[in-house]
Design an enzyme around this catalytic site. Structure first.
Site, short mmCIF file in Angstrom:
data_model
loop_
_atom_site.label_atom_id
_atom_site.label_comp_id
_atom_site.label_asym_id
_atom_site.label_seq_id
_atom_site.Cartn_x
_atom_site.Cartn_y
_atom_site.Cartn_z
N GLU A 90 -2.61 -1.58 4.09
CA GLU A 90 -3.18 -0.24 4.12
C GLU A 90 -2.09 0.79 3.81
O GLU A 90 -0.90 0.47 3.85
CB GLU A 90 -3.79 0.03 5.50
CG GLU A 90 -4.90 -0.93 5.90
CD GLU A 90 -6.22 -0.69 5.15
OE1 GLU A 90 -6.24 0.05 4.15
OE2 GLU A 90 -7.25 -1.26 5.59
N HIS A 119 -5.58 0.18 -0.91
CA HIS A 119 -4.95 -1.02 -0.35
C HIS A 119 -5.05 -2.21 -1.31
O HIS A 119 -5.98 -2.30 -2.11
CB HIS A 119 -5.49 -1.37 1.05
CG HIS A 119 -6.90 -1.89 1.10
ND1 HIS A 119 -7.83 -1.45 2.00
CD2 HIS A 119 -7.54 -2.85 0.39
CE1 HIS A 119 -8.95 -2.11 1.84
NE2 HIS A 119 -8.82 -2.96 0.87
N ASP A 121 -9.06 3.07 -0.48
CA ASP A 121 -7.88 3.83 -0.05
C ASP A 121 -6.61 3.34 -0.74
O ASP A 121 -5.50 3.69 -0.34
CB ASP A 121 -7.73 3.75 1.48
CG ASP A 121 -7.50 2.32 1.99
OD1 ASP A 121 -7.52 1.37 1.16
OD2 ASP A 121 -7.30 2.15 3.20
N ASP A 163 -5.75 -13.11 2.46
CA ASP A 163 -5.91 -12.57 3.80
C ASP A 163 -7.07 -13.23 4.56
O ASP A 163 -7.85 -14.00 3.99
CB ASP A 163 -6.10 -11.04 3.76
CG ASP A 163 -6.99 -10.58 2.60
OD1 ASP A 163 -7.79 -11.39 2.10
OD2 ASP A 163 -6.87 -9.41 2.20
C1 F6R Z 1 -9.75 -9.25 -0.22
C2 F6R Z 1 -8.77 -8.18 -0.21
C3 F6R Z 1 -9.14 -6.73 -0.29
C4 F6R Z 1 -10.23 -6.43 -1.32
C5 F6R Z 1 -10.54 -4.94 -1.33
C6 F6R Z 1 -11.70 -4.60 -2.25
O1 F6R Z 1 -9.12 -10.51 -0.14
O2 F6R Z 1 -7.65 -8.49 -0.10
O3 F6R Z 1 -7.99 -6.00 -0.61
O4 F6R Z 1 -9.79 -6.84 -2.58
O5 F6R Z 1 -10.84 -4.51 -0.03
O6 F6R Z 1 -12.85 -5.18 -1.72
P1 F6R Z 1 -14.18 -5.30 -2.60
O7 F6R Z 1 -13.87 -6.24 -3.71
O8 F6R Z 1 -15.21 -5.86 -1.66
O9 F6R Z 1 -14.49 -3.92 -3.09
#
Ligand code: F6R
Length: 241
Positions: free
Chosen positions: A141, A136, A134, A66
């Protein structure tokens, strides 16, 4: 099938993740990569292994999950910059072998479709994932259809809050949209490696592993994938039955 590996803490989780990833650090392999805090320990181990053991990435390709909409690649918090800073600049992967979706352009949806076409032509051997508080995965989401392809999405308020720490703790600086691989795109990967550490992931981990497969927890779809490894530390495992 989900194979769950329990570890003591973040460092041990990163060690285990590297053990899994190491099998894929071979010519011809296609890595699906993630950003955020979670993979930093794994990326540090990949860099160390490259420097000490000479593991080469010259014939490895990568696709990231992403990118924030509106951030140029020169912005230090763009996921393009993150990947260069934390991994690509320290290994020998050719720039043209790496792919991070662009958050800039006239027609982001057309660019998203093109990204899926590139992945279809070059299937991902192992997709690395973190998980949002959450539930995701990538920026899919809660409520995102399980068959979604790469698309532009609005970030949930909880995600914007969670990511505030990267933007001077100023919520007005956090982008509100992202381009993200869809859940359908992620599920096409031949293998998936998800790492979750810390108590703020405990609820999402429980729903992913023990809850019903439902769009309210996007990561719950992984129960249907045939080759998933989930690495969790004690804090993230705290609510498991
Ligand atoms: C990042 C991504 C997100 C993160 C998630 C957890 O490329 O796709 O889904 O993996 O938001 O973020 P952290 O690792 O910062 O807790």
């Amino acid at each position: 099938m989900i194979n769950v590996i329990r570890t003591k803490d973040y460092e041990e989780a990163s060690d285990k993740a590297f053990e899994v990833m190491k099998e894929y650090l071979r010519p011809g392999k296609v890595l699906g990569l993630a950003t955020g805090s979670t993979p930093l320990g794994l990326y540090a181990r990949m860099v160390k292994d490259h420097q000490e053991n000479g593991t080469s990435y010259k014939e490895i390709r990568s696709f990231n999950l992403d990118e924030y909409v509106g951030l140029p690649i020169t912005h230090p918090e763009s996921y393009y910059a993150f990947m260069h800073h934390n991994l690509f600049d320290h290994i020998d992967i050719p720039e043209e072998n790496t792919h991070v979706p662009s958050g800039l352009g006239e027609d982001l949806e057309a660019q998203a479709r093109h990204y899926d076409e590139m992945i279809d032509a070059c299937p991902v051997d192992i997709q690395l994932l973190g998980i949002g508080s959450d539930g995701h995965i990538a920026f899919n989401e809660p409520g995102t259809p399980f068959d979604s392809g790469t698309h532009v999405t609005d970030l949930a308020e909880s995600t914007i809050r969670d990511n505030c720490r990267f933007f001077d703790n100023d919520i007005t600086k956090v982008p509100t949209q992202a381009v993200t691989q869809g859940i359908g795109t992620i599920m096409k990967a031949k293998a998936i490696l998800l790492i979750a550490t810390g108590s703020n992931k405990a609820k999402a981990v429980k729903e992913m592993l023990e809850g019903p497969i439902d769009v309210s927890c996007p990561a719950s779809i992984l129960q249907k994938h045939e080759n998933v490894t989930v690495i969790i530390d004690e804090d993230a495992a705290a609510l498991l039955g």
